[in-house]
Every structure is written in C-alpha cells, then in structure tokens.
Design an enzyme around this catalytic site. Structure first.
Site, PDB file in Angstrom:
ATOM      1  N   ILE A 159       4.642   4.003  -1.436  1.00 60.62           N
ATOM      2  CA  ILE A 159       5.038   4.907  -2.508  1.00 60.62           C
ATOM      3  C   ILE A 159       3.884   4.964  -3.490  1.00 60.62           C
ATOM      4  CG2 ILE A 159       6.655   5.339  -4.391  1.00 60.62           C
ATOM      5  CD1 ILE A 159       7.752   3.077  -1.610  1.00 60.62           C
ATOM      6  N   CYS A 160       3.525   6.187  -3.905  1.00 58.30           N
ATOM      7  CA  CYS A 160       2.512   6.373  -4.943  1.00 58.30           C
ATOM      8  C   CYS A 160       1.186   5.693  -4.539  1.00 58.30           C
ATOM      9  CB  CYS A 160       3.057   5.855  -6.270  1.00 58.30           C
ATOM     10  SG  CYS A 160       2.171   6.400  -7.736  1.00 58.30           S
ATOM     11  N   THR A 161       0.601   4.919  -5.421  1.00 56.64           N
ATOM     12  CA  THR A 161      -0.702   4.303  -5.162  1.00 56.64           C
ATOM     13  C   THR A 161      -0.627   3.114  -4.223  1.00 56.64           C
ATOM     14  OG1 THR A 161      -0.450   3.032  -7.208  1.00 56.64           O
ATOM     15  CG2 THR A 161      -1.742   5.068  -7.323  1.00 56.64           C
ATOM     16  N   THR A 183      -0.837  10.503  -1.988  1.00 61.62           N
ATOM     17  CA  THR A 183      -0.546   9.575  -3.071  1.00 61.62           C
ATOM     18  C   THR A 183      -0.297  10.412  -4.323  1.00 61.62           C
ATOM     19  OG1 THR A 183      -1.304   7.562  -4.214  1.00 61.62           O
ATOM     20  CG2 THR A 183      -2.972   9.249  -3.751  1.00 61.62           C
TER      21      THR A 183
END
Length: 332
Positions: A109-111, A129
């Site tokens: 998830i995300c970074t 991302t």
C-alpha cells in the site's frame, strides 16, 4: 479453511495503510458469518508500533516468525515515511524475498512499494505508489515499470496500490477475487465505500496539488475550470470572472503554479483525454477525444501525449486500457 493475511507494519508507517485493508477483511468475516480470513499484524517483534500519526498499533507477531503462522495467503506491506529506514535493512529484504516464494499474493500500500522494489521483487513488473512518489520510484528503480495513474496494479502476482485509501480499494478487489462480488459489495456498502471507484489517481493528484498551491481568487478559478475543462475558457473571460486583468491573471498563474493559463488548461484537458482512453473499448477514438476536450485534432493529441507522457495515445491504450493487467478502478 480461512486464508491467512499478514500486514507488515514498522515505526512511522501510515495508520490507514494498515487499518483500511485490515477492516475490509475483518468486515468480510463479520458479514459472512464465517472466519474467511485470519489476520495478523507483523512488526520487528510482537508489541507496540507507533504510526506516523501518533496512534500506536499492537503487532501480534514478528516478521521473522511469519512462517510459524502456517501457510500465508496474502502479505501486504504498509507505506509511510518510515519505509526509508526499512529499505536499508538487509535482513528484512531477505525475509521479503523468501516470503515472496511462499505466499500466494504479495502486495503493498502506498510507499510500501519502495520496500518491494528495494528487494528486487518489482523488477520487470508494473507497479504504482502514491502519486507524489511515482517519479522517485521510477527514477530510483528503473527496472520497475511505474504506472503513475493507477489506483492499484496486479503484475506477475505482485499487487501495488496508490496512496492511503487506495489500499482499501486493493483489499476490496482481493476480497472480490476470493469470494465474489456479492460479498465484496456488501462490505463496501457496510463501510460506505464504492466497490470500484472510477478513474485513476491523477484526478486527485493534479487537482489537489494545484488547489493546495493556489490561493484566493485563483483557487476559486481552478474550481471553476476543473468543473468543466472542455468549456471555451478564454483568458479574458477567466480574468473577468475573478475581477483581474488578463495580464494579472497570467502573473498569478506563473507565481503560484509556475505555468501559464493556456498551458494549465491544455494539461488538464489532456488528463481528461487520458482518462477516457483507460475505459475506451476498441481502437482509441483520437479525433473524437481531441474535439471533445478542445485539443485540436488527432495529430495534435498524439504530439501532446508523446510530450507529456512519453508514449503515443495508442500505445498507452494498449498498455493500460480495458483488457490490460492494470486496474485504475478504485488515492485519495
């Protein structure tokens, strides 16, 4: 048998990257009346993990002991500013490489994508991302084929998602793949969410980035432009709408957004055309899109696409349109 889902947390991770996907799977258990998923939070060791929002989480296992949980179906890596420290930990990277061979699904998830990329697990795969970090992911890991506009991507068995709430979108898609659209839709309704959000994260990134930078009258003008990008916006009428001269409006754009009104409008319209290509079936209707979004003709649209995105509209459609492996359905 319940599927085991492990979410990896670490100091300064993003709280919602953990709690959002967790709640999707937990709600599936509640609404189905059956233990469909066994959920575990892994960290360096069992115990408290402080998130970047200051709210602690409680890990029930250490990532060195994941194998003791039995067969792990899905391993998800949370994002957050603490990921930069985790990228330097060779033991953790080795553990991720080992788990990648054991689990059915590996994702971020995300970074959290940066941790997978540092471990080499995204090489020659498509990934995404948070929109703010897509350029850095592509620059730091040239073997990763970054898809900047997707909300989540599946490529070669690896799942990556855009920022924060896109992790919920990803979790809903995994739930749907496991147990069908009826249960996933029921969970989405329970959590007051869309099962599949339309569009990609550029609809959030471009608008929010410029709205945050713009001030006063210019911010109100951007709201008006974004509400109807295809309208015949002229410099004189835009300036009149906010009570300034055309020259002063151009100065505001340069000072606050480092661009001109014309260039800003062209980029916004180009984003709309790109969104349309993501859902267009069959050959991309370039001439119609160019007329619809006030971008001249098909040839001018091709030149703009090549200049801003580095590919032709046709190739972009082939890579990311319907039938590709990239999903822009469902950051905020």
């Amino acid at each position: 048998m319940p599927r085991t889902v492990v979410i990896l947390a670490y100091p300064d991770c993003q709280l919602l990257d953990v709690s959002g996907p967790w709640q999707v799977f937990a709600s599936a258990n509640d609404l189905s009346g059956a233990p469909l998923y066994r959920l575990h939070l892994a960290a360096d060791a069992p115990g408290r993990v402080m998130t970047n929002g200051g709210l602690p989480l409680l890990a029930d296992t250490g990532w060195r002991n994941i194998s003791t949980l039995g067969p792990v179906d899905t391993l998800l890596i949370a994002g957050g500013r603490g990921v930069m420290v985790q990228q330097q930990r060779s033991e953790l990277l080795d553990a991720l490489r080992h788990q990648a061979r054991q689990v059915r699904r590996l994702g971020s998830i995300c970074t959290g994508a940066f941790l997978l990329a540092e471990a080499g697990l995204l090489n020659e795969r498509q990934a995404t991302t948070h929109w703010r970090h897509c350029d850095r992911l592509a620059r730091d890991y040239p073997k990763v084929r970054v898809v900047p506009d997707a909300l989540y991507v599946e490529s070669g068995g690896c799942f990556t998602s855009a920022g924060v709430t896109a992790g919920i979108d990803l979790a809903l898609s995994l739930l749907e793949a496991d147990h069908g659209g009826a249960l996933a839709g029921q969970v989405a309704r329970e959590l007051v969410l869309f099962l599949r959000r339309t569009g990609g994260q550029s609809q959030f990134s471009e608008m929010l980035r410029n709205q945050n930078r713009a001030q006063g009258a210019l911010r109100k003008l951007l709201d008006r432009i974004h509400a109807d990008p295809a309208a015949p916006h002229r410099l004189e009428t835009l300036a009149e709408a906010v009570g300034v001269t055309p020259r002063h409006l151009s100065r505001l754009f340069r000072q606050q957004l480092a661009t001109t009104p014309g260039a800003y409008l062209t980029r916004l319209r180009l984003e709309q055309a790109r969104q349309a290509l993501l859902v267009s079936e069959g050959p991309p209707p370039l001439e119609r899109l160019a007329r619809q979004w006030q971008l001249g003709g098909a040839e001018q649209l091709r030149r703009l696409f090549q200049r801003h995105y580095g590919v032709s509209p046709t190739l972009y459609h082939q890579r990311f349109g319907p039938g590709s492996q990239v999903s822009t359905h469902s950051p905020s």
